[in-house]
Design an enzyme around this catalytic site. Structure first.
Site, mmCIF file in Angstrom:
data_model
loop_
_atom_site.group_PDB
_atom_site.id
_atom_site.type_symbol
_atom_site.label_atom_id
_atom_site.label_comp_id
_atom_site.label_asym_id
_atom_site.label_seq_id
_atom_site.Cartn_x
_atom_site.Cartn_y
_atom_site.Cartn_z
ATOM 1 N N LEU A 12 3.330 1.324 21.571
ATOM 2 C CA LEU A 12 2.768 -0.037 21.751
ATOM 3 C C LEU A 12 4.250 -0.739 21.266
ATOM 4 O O LEU A 12 3.834 -1.849 21.384
ATOM 5 C CB LEU A 12 1.525 -0.353 20.927
ATOM 6 C CG LEU A 12 0.277 0.127 21.574
ATOM 7 C CD1 LEU A 12 -0.793 -0.236 20.998
ATOM 8 C CD2 LEU A 12 0.048 -0.231 23.192
ATOM 9 N N ALA A 13 4.957 0.005 20.551
ATOM 10 C CA ALA A 13 6.097 -0.806 20.172
ATOM 11 C C ALA A 13 7.382 -0.340 20.851
ATOM 12 O O ALA A 13 8.102 -1.629 21.467
ATOM 13 C CB ALA A 13 6.670 -0.390 18.538
ATOM 14 N N LYS A 56 -3.588 5.583 -3.520
ATOM 15 C CA LYS A 56 -4.647 6.399 -3.106
ATOM 16 C C LYS A 56 -4.917 7.519 -3.943
ATOM 17 O O LYS A 56 -3.959 7.810 -4.775
ATOM 18 C CB LYS A 56 -4.388 6.880 -1.400
ATOM 19 C CG LYS A 56 -4.141 5.800 -0.624
ATOM 20 C CD LYS A 56 -3.932 6.327 0.828
ATOM 21 C CE LYS A 56 -3.657 5.127 1.572
ATOM 22 N NZ LYS A 56 -2.355 4.438 1.303
ATOM 23 N N PHE A 99 0.602 0.557 16.543
ATOM 24 C CA PHE A 99 1.325 0.819 17.470
ATOM 25 C C PHE A 99 0.971 2.287 18.032
ATOM 26 O O PHE A 99 1.780 2.679 18.783
ATOM 27 C CB PHE A 99 2.794 0.615 17.140
ATOM 28 C CG PHE A 99 3.208 -0.515 16.936
ATOM 29 C CD1 PHE A 99 2.813 -1.769 17.532
ATOM 30 C CD2 PHE A 99 4.453 -0.802 15.707
ATOM 31 C CE1 PHE A 99 3.425 -3.100 17.286
ATOM 32 C CE2 PHE A 99 4.843 -2.193 15.544
ATOM 33 C CZ PHE A 99 4.568 -3.233 16.353
ATOM 34 N N ASN A 100 -0.004 2.753 17.388
ATOM 35 C CA ASN A 100 -0.279 4.153 17.971
ATOM 36 C C ASN A 100 0.664 5.161 17.989
ATOM 37 O O ASN A 100 1.190 5.816 18.701
ATOM 38 C CB ASN A 100 -0.991 4.214 19.239
ATOM 39 C CG ASN A 100 -2.251 3.597 19.514
ATOM 40 O OD1 ASN A 100 -2.922 2.660 19.934
ATOM 41 N ND2 ASN A 100 -3.339 4.401 18.698
ATOM 42 N N SER A 101 1.490 5.088 16.652
ATOM 43 C CA SER A 101 2.665 6.054 16.214
ATOM 44 C C SER A 101 3.828 5.771 17.060
ATOM 45 O O SER A 101 4.905 6.387 17.059
ATOM 46 C CB SER A 101 2.122 7.516 16.639
ATOM 47 O OG SER A 101 1.101 7.776 15.951
ATOM 48 N N GLY A 102 3.747 4.523 17.804
ATOM 49 C CA GLY A 102 4.950 4.186 18.374
ATOM 50 C C GLY A 102 5.213 3.562 19.931
ATOM 51 O O GLY A 102 5.839 2.632 20.233
ATOM 52 N N TYR A 141 3.024 10.192 -0.124
ATOM 53 C CA TYR A 141 4.295 9.564 0.784
ATOM 54 C C TYR A 141 5.614 10.100 -0.005
ATOM 55 O O TYR A 141 5.768 9.562 -0.998
ATOM 56 C CB TYR A 141 4.236 8.197 0.815
ATOM 57 C CG TYR A 141 2.878 7.730 1.427
ATOM 58 C CD1 TYR A 141 2.129 8.478 2.423
ATOM 59 C CD2 TYR A 141 2.303 6.409 1.383
ATOM 60 C CE1 TYR A 141 1.003 7.883 2.987
ATOM 61 C CE2 TYR A 141 1.364 5.717 1.963
ATOM 62 C CZ TYR A 141 0.589 6.675 2.753
ATOM 63 O OH TYR A 141 -0.546 6.248 3.372
ATOM 64 N N ASP A 201 0.796 -1.325 -0.131
ATOM 65 C CA ASP A 201 0.068 -0.034 -0.082
ATOM 66 C C ASP A 201 0.970 1.330 -0.002
ATOM 67 O O ASP A 201 1.850 1.349 0.794
ATOM 68 C CB ASP A 201 -0.830 0.127 1.275
ATOM 69 C CG ASP A 201 -1.676 1.358 1.256
ATOM 70 O OD1 ASP A 201 -2.771 1.467 0.491
ATOM 71 O OD2 ASP A 201 -1.402 2.262 2.270
#
Length: 340
Positions: free
Chosen positions: A243-244, A87, A238-241, A61, A56
Site C-alpha cells: 500500500l506504499a 513489550k 501498508f500490509n508490509s509495503g 527488535y 513503541d
C-alpha cells in the site's frame, strides 16, 4: 517546547493522550538491513522533534538494539512528555548466543527465549528499562501470543501462560501505578478478541489486520474494543509495503511477494486514488484513523526523511469523494468507517 500539527487521541481508558502518528521501533533493530547508528538515533530525534509523542519498541527488535537506540534518541532530545511503550514475553540471555529464527538481519549478539510467566514478565520489563535508560515505561504489551508466532499446537498453552503470568504481573503493576496502560501486541484480530474477553486491557497493538486493503477485525473485534474502551494502536497499515509502493513487481504483502489477486485489488484502489489526485500511500495512511477505536498508527522509519514524509502525508487533504468512490466500486464495504 515541541509544536506539532499532529492530532492526539485518548489511549483507551488509560488517561494517556497519544499522537495519531506513533513511532515504531522494529526497523531500528536492523530488521532488513544494517542501519548506521547515527542515522538510527537521528530518526528517533526527528520523530520527537516533529511532535510524535508515542514511541513503541520491543526486546525482539534487534534483540534489544532498538531499545538501545530509542533510549539514546530520548536522551538526546531531552523530551519528558513521551509515552514509552515496550513489550514482554521474551527474556534476554546475554551469554547464550543469538541463535536464529528471529528474522532480524542485525542487532545485538544476545539470545532471547519466550517466557510469559509472572517472573519472566518482571525480568523482561526490568531489562527493557535498562536498555532504554529510563525509570518508567508507560505502556506494556504482551507480545506475539498468536498462531503466527507459536503455531496451532502451542497457542493454547501460550495463551494460558500469558493470562496466568504476564497479565497478572502487568495488572498488578498498573494497580500500583508503576505502568499506566497494559495490552497485547499481535498479528491476529482473533487473538486480540480472545484477550479482550479474558482480561481488563487498556490498549492493543494489531499489526496488518486493519488497512485500506483489508479489515478482518472490523466485524467483531473493533466493536468489542469500542465497547470495552480499548484504544487501538495499529501497525502494518501498508500490509508490509504494497500500500506504499503500489502493485509494482516484487511488491510485498504480509512479508511475502504479493499474489495476483492482491496486486489486482491494490491496482484498483490506486486507480481510484489517482482519479482524485491522491497518492495511494496517503490514502492508506489516513484510512485507519476513520475508525473511532483507533488511537494511533505506529509507523516504522529508518531515516529522518521518512518521518517527515509520514507527517506530511497524514496532514495532507483527502477528499470525501475518494472514500465514496471506493465504496461505490466495492473496494470498501458500505459500513466501513472512513475519515471525516
Amino acid at each position: 517546547m515541541t509544536t506539532s500539527t499532529l492530532a492526539s487521541r485518548p489511549l483507551g481508558r488509560s488517561g494517556l493522550e497519544v499522537t495519531t502518528l506513533g513511532f515504531g521501533g522494529a526497523p531500528l533493530g536492523d530488521l532488513y538491513a544494517h542501519i548506521d547508528e547515527a542515522t538510527a538515533i537521528a530518526t528517533v530525534e526527528a520523530a520527537l522533534a516533529a511532535g510524535v509523542n508515542l514511541v513503541d519498541t520491543s526486546p525482539l527488535y534487534g534483540h534489544g538494539l532498538s531499545e538501545h537506540r530509542i533510549g539514546a534518541g530520548l536522551r538526546r532530545s531531552g523530551r519528558k512528555d513521551v509515552v514509552i511503550s515496550t513489550k514482554v514475553g521474551r527474556v534476554a540471555e546475554p551469554f547464550a548466543g543469538r541463535g536464529d529464527g528471529s528474522g532480524y538481519l542485525g542487532g545485538l549478539p544476545h539470545g532471547l527465549r519466550f517466557d510469559y510467566s509472572y517472573d519472566g514478565t518482571m525480568r523482561s520489563l526490568e531489562q527493557s528499562a535498562l536498555r532504554l535508560g529510563v525509570d518508567r515505561i508507560d505502556v506494556v504489551l504482551i507480545h506475539d501470543v498468536d498462531v503466527w508466532t507459536h503455531g496451532r499446537e502451542q497457542i493454547e498453552s501460550r495463551f494460558a501462560e500469558a493470562m496466568a503470568g504476564a497479565y497478572r504481573a502487568l495488572d498488578r503493576l498498573r494497580s500500583a501505578g508503576a505502568v499506566k496502560a497494559i495490552g497485547v501486541g499481535v498479528n491476529e484480530a482473533e487473538m486480540c478478541e480472545r484477550f479482550a474477553n479474558a482480561g481488563d486491557f487498556d490498549t492493543m497493538l494489531l499489526a496488518g489486520r486493519y488497512s485500506l486493503l483489508e479489515q478482518p477485525g472490523l466485524a467483531s473485534f473493533m466493536p468489542l474494543a469500542q465497547q470495552k474502551g480499548i484504544g487501538l494502536m495499529l501497525g502494518g497499515v501498508f500490509n508490509s509495503g504494497i500500500l506504499a509502493t503500489g502493485p509494482v513487481a516484487g511488491a510485498k504483502y504480509n512479508y511475502q511477494p504479493a499474489p495476483p489477486e492482491i496486486l489486482a485489488r491494490v491496482a484498483a484502489i490506486e486507480a481510484v486514488c489517482a482519479r482524485h489526485g491522491v497518492p495511494l500511500r496517503r490514502a492508506a495512511l489516513q484510512f485507519p484513523l476513520g475508525h473511532p477505536a483507533v488511537a494511533s498508527l505506529v509507523m516504522g522509519a529508518v531515516k529522518p526523511e521518512e518521518v517527515a514524509d509520514q507527517v506530511t502525508e497524514l496532514s495532507a487533504p483527502v477528499p470525501a469523494a475518494l472514500w465514496a468512490e471506493l465504496k461505490a466500486e466495492g473496494l470498501l464495504g458500505a459500513d466501513v468507517p472512513v475519515p471525516a
